[in-house]
Each structure stands twice: as structure tokens, then as C-alpha cells.
Enzyme design. Structure first.
Site, PDB file in Angstrom:
ATOM      1  N   TRP A   1      34.498  46.675  40.600  1.00 25.80           N
ATOM      2  CA  TRP A   1      35.946  46.396  40.663  1.00 25.80           C
ATOM      3  C   TRP A   1      36.725  47.649  41.003  1.00 25.80           C
ATOM      4  CZ3 TRP A   1      37.041  41.752  41.794  1.00 25.80           C
ATOM      5  CH2 TRP A   1      36.175  40.736  41.385  1.00 25.80           C
TER       6      TRP A   1
ATOM      7  N   ASP B   1      42.820  49.174  34.847  1.00 25.52           N
ATOM      8  CA  ASP B   1      42.423  47.778  34.985  1.00 25.52           C
ATOM      9  C   ASP B   1      41.671  47.395  33.708  1.00 25.52           C
ATOM     10  OD1 ASP B   1      41.303  45.342  35.565  1.00 25.52           O
ATOM     11  OD2 ASP B   1      40.367  45.957  37.451  1.00 25.52           O
TER      12      ASP B   1
ATOM     13  N   LYS C   1      39.831  36.040  31.187  1.00 26.83           N
ATOM     14  CA  LYS C   1      38.701  36.470  30.349  1.00 26.83           C
ATOM     15  C   LYS C   1      39.152  36.521  28.886  1.00 26.83           C
ATOM     16  CE  LYS C   1      37.506  39.051  34.424  1.00 26.83           C
ATOM     17  NZ  LYS C   1      36.516  38.181  35.043  1.00 26.83           N
TER      18      LYS C   1
HETATM   19  N1  PMP Z   1      39.053  43.695  37.783  1.00 25.98           N
HETATM   20  C1  PMP Z   1      38.072  43.355  36.937  1.00 25.98           C
HETATM   21  C2  PMP Z   1      37.562  44.371  35.957  1.00 25.98           C
HETATM   22  C3  PMP Z   1      37.526  42.065  37.007  1.00 25.98           C
HETATM   23  O1  PMP Z   1      36.528  41.714  36.182  1.00 25.98           O
HETATM   24  C4  PMP Z   1      38.044  41.141  37.930  1.00 25.98           C
HETATM   25  C5  PMP Z   1      37.538  39.711  38.009  1.00 25.98           C
HETATM   26  N2  PMP Z   1      36.280  39.455  37.599  1.00 25.98           N
HETATM   27  C6  PMP Z   1      39.054  41.559  38.797  1.00 25.98           C
HETATM   28  C7  PMP Z   1      39.552  42.832  38.683  1.00 25.98           C
HETATM   29  C8  PMP Z   1      39.634  40.615  39.811  1.00 25.98           C
HETATM   30  O2  PMP Z   1      40.380  39.659  39.153  1.00 25.98           O
HETATM   31  P1  PMP Z   1      41.030  38.402  39.874  1.00 25.98           P
HETATM   32  O3  PMP Z   1      39.928  37.448  40.182  1.00 25.98           O
HETATM   33  O4  PMP Z   1      41.993  37.906  38.833  1.00 25.98           O
HETATM   34  O5  PMP Z   1      41.720  38.881  41.101  1.00 25.98           O
END
Ligand code: PMP
Length: 361
Positions: free
Chosen positions: A103, A172, A196
Site C-alpha cells: 500500500w 495510512d 476493516k
Molecule cells: N491502504 C491500506 C493499508 C489498505 O489495506 C487498503 C485496502 N486494503 C488501502 C490503502 C486501499 O483502500 P481502498 O480500497 O479503500 O481504496
């Protein structure tokens, strides 16, 4: 199957929600508190929805200890849109990024489209099994913030505590917000997709220090402008009303449990059970993260004999344990055990892992 024949859902997201929250939502579904409509059918400008979003914000502030000089926003577009939005609003030419997994890689790739995003650290050479000491890195004097991912959902690595480096930190926290108490004042901005630890998919929580709003460039598209969103109380357009309502129920639930100290204790117990099952398997299973960085939310593991992985996942499913397949980019298995995941589900998995190892050794 009755509503209570629920499986143990190890999904990485959307993930498991607290049963009392789902029960409350069921209670409210046709007629929210005597209003005669469901939350999905209400005007977002009605007094009913105004009370829902205001209460959600108040409970968010209470459970996370958000100081008064921070805005709490409920936005759309997922955490992925925050990769772009924070760069458009706060980068001012240059920012530093710390990359500890998949991510973080996406976050810096998005930022590069909007300015100079320096990759000040990348754990690639360690196959993303650790986090650096943020105080040991070299930052650029002209970087307007330092971005990092507190918990990498795919690799299962977590810093474990709030860093403090005397710079504006943007974090994040999508996959571990509220997994333990955290100090909002250590951050310039925190963001987290809801699906989550917060609620259903559809909204993204942004907690932003107010003075940052004065530095936002003119003429951004209004939906992508934190100042516009803050000035309108997250109601510039029709917000994801249902998702915000559900997050509000989750905040209330967390408060009823005794707040984040209680949540952390429970998460620690669950993670200890699962990591013990891996560590005590005589090498039948293997973990990924280095010991100090083991996530309490996402536990990736492999079967040393990978030929058995498919059978392991299949048998687990037959025993009511679903979504244990690892992310497609890394393979193996992953058990996501978010705040709402019940400890008896972790006990069931640990027991199954032991049995499976015994039968296949
Ligand atoms: N950052 C992290 C740490 C994630 O786990 C995720 C999704 N699994 C995201 C960003 C992206 O999130 P979204 O699908 O809400 O765009």
C-alpha cells in the site's frame, strides 16, 4: 442457514463487523428511531441525519481522543483516493515517503503524479518484513510531510507504536486504526478506509490538523479539496449516509467495550494465539514479519510445503473458516483478525492448524 449461523470470516476487507452493531442496524433498518424511514432513505440535510453524523463525529473524537484542533471528515473514494488527495492538498511540491509494503508503494506512485515524492526508505531488500526506525532516516528539508503506512495489510507488518520525529507525519491507518490506543496529536493527518476496523466500505475517515487547511492550493476540484470538505462538515455533496451511520455504531460499540485499551488487550490475546500456532508448528507453518513488527490485525503465513496450501484452505472452509487465502500478489495464507473478529474464531483456527499439521506431517 439462520442469521446466527455465521462463519469465522478472516477477510482482509471488507472485514467482520461487531455482531451488536449488525443487530442494531437490523433493528433500525425499516424505521430509524421512530423517524419512519431507514437511514438509507433519509435526506442527508434532514435533522435526523444531521444528528447521526454529528454523533458519529463526537463518538469518533471520544474513542480516538481527537484533539479540538483536528477536523474529522467522512469522505468517499476509499483510502486510494487519499493517496491522491493528500498529495494535491498538502504536498506543495515535495514530500517524503517511507515504503514498507504494497500500500505504501501505491501511495508514493500516486503522489509522484503531483510533485516530487522521495522514497526515503523502501523495505524491498528485506521482502517487506520490517519497519524502519523513522528517527534514523534522512528527510528532505523541503518536504512538506512524511508519509508512512502504519500497518501493511498484505505483508502484515506494523510499526507497533506512534512515531515521533518532529515532522508533519501523514499516516495510512486503514488496516489498524484503533487496534490500540494512539496519539492523534503526533500526526498531521491520519486516514483510513472504513471497511476493516470502522464499518462498511463507502466512507474514508480523515483526521486532519486544522492549520493544514490554510496551506491548501487554490482552485482544487471541490470534492478533492479538504477545506471545502471541512467547511461543509463532509456534506459538500450527498455523503455515504449508511456507511457513516454504521461507523457511528462501531464507535459507540468501542466506547461500550471500555475504549481502545480494552480493544488492544483482546487483540493482543488473539494475535498471541495465532502466532503461537505458527511458531510451535516445528516449521510446518512459517510467518512473514520479523518479530517486533508482527501485525495484530493481518497475519500472513505459509505452509512450508506449499503443495498443501490449497487443501488447507479448502478444509478450513469446510470447517466454517473462510477467506484464508493470501493476497494474490504474495500467495500463501492470511488470517485477518480485526477488532471485531471473535477470539473463539482464532482458537478454532489455531486448533485446526495443529490438527492439519499433525495429519499431514
Ligand atoms: N491502504 C491500506 C493499508 C489498505 O489495506 C487498503 C485496502 N486494503 C488501502 C490503502 C486501499 O483502500 P481502498 O480500497 O479503500 O481504496
Amino acid at each position: 442457514m439462520s442469521a446466527y449461523d455465521r462463519v469465522y470470516n478472516f477477510s482482509a476487507g471488507p472485514g467482520v463487523l461487531p455482531v451488536p452493531v449488525l443487530e442494531q442496524a437490523r433493528e433500525d433498518i425499516l424505521n430509524w428511531q421512530g423517524s419512519g424511514t431507514s437511514v438509507m432513505e433519509m435526506s442527508h440535510r434532514s435533522k435526523e441525519f444531521t444528528s447521526i453524523i454529528e454523533q458519529a463525529e463526537a463518538d469518533c473524537r471520544a474513542v480516538y481522543g481527537v484533539p479540538d484542533n483536528y477536523k474529522v471528515l467522512f469522505l468517499q473514494g476509499g483510502a486510494s483516493l487519499q493517496f491522491t488527495m493528500l498529495a494535491m492538498n498538502l504536498m506543495h511540491g515535495e514530500a517524503d515517503y517511507v515504503t514498507t509494503g504494497s500500500w505504501g508503494k501505491k501511495a508514493i506512485a500516486s503522489a509522484k503524479l503531483h510533485g516530487t515524492a522521495n522514497n526515503v526508505y523502501d523495505a524491498k531488500e528485506f521482502n517487506y518484513d520490517r519497519c524502519p526506525d523513522l528517527n534514523s532516516l534522512d528527510y528532505s528539508d523541503s518536504a512538506s510531510f512524511v508519509h508512512f503506512t502504519m500497518n501493511e495489510t498484505i505483508q502484515g507488518v506494523d510499526y507497533g507504536a506512534d512515531p515521533s520525529i518532529g515532522k508533519d507525519l501523514v499516516c495510512d491507518m486503514s488496516s489498524n486504526i484503533g487496534c490500540r490506543p494512539f496519539d492523534v496529536s503526533k500526526y498531521a493527518m491520519i486516514y483510513a478506509g472504513a471497511q476493516k476496523n470502522l464499518g462498511p466500505a463507502g466512507t474514508t475517515l480523515v483526521i486532519l490538523r486544522e492549520d493544514l487547511l490554510d496551506r491548501i492550493p487554490e482552485n482544487l476540484p471541490p470534492m478533492l479539496d479538504y477545506k471545502v470538505q471541512a467547511d461543509s462538515g463532509s456534506l459538500y455533496n450527498t455523503p455515504p449516509c449508511w456507511a457513516i451511520y454504521m461507523c457511528g455504531l462501531v464507535f459507540k460499540h468501542l466506547l461500550s467495550l471500555g475504549g481502545l485499551e480494552a480493544v488492544e488487550k483482546n487483540n493482543r490475546a488473539k494475535a498471541d494465539l495465532l502466532y503461537s500456532a505458527i511458531d510451535n508448528s516445528n516449521g510446518f507453518y512459517g510467518g512473514h514479519a520479523q518479530l517486533p513488527f508482527r501485525s495484530t490485525m493481518n497475519v500472513p503465513f505459509v505452509l512450508t510445503n506449499d503443495d498443501l496450501t490449497g487443501e488447507f484452505i479448502k478444509e478450513a472452509g469446510e470447517n466454517g473458516m473462510i477467506q484464508l487465502k493470501g493476497h494474490r500478489s504474495v500467495g500463501g495464507c492470511r488470517a485477518s483478525i480485526y477488532n471485531a473478529f471473535p477470539i473463539d474464531g482464532v482458537e478454532a483456527l489455531a486448533q485446526f492448524m495443529g490438527d492439519f499439521a499433525q495429519r499431514n506431517s
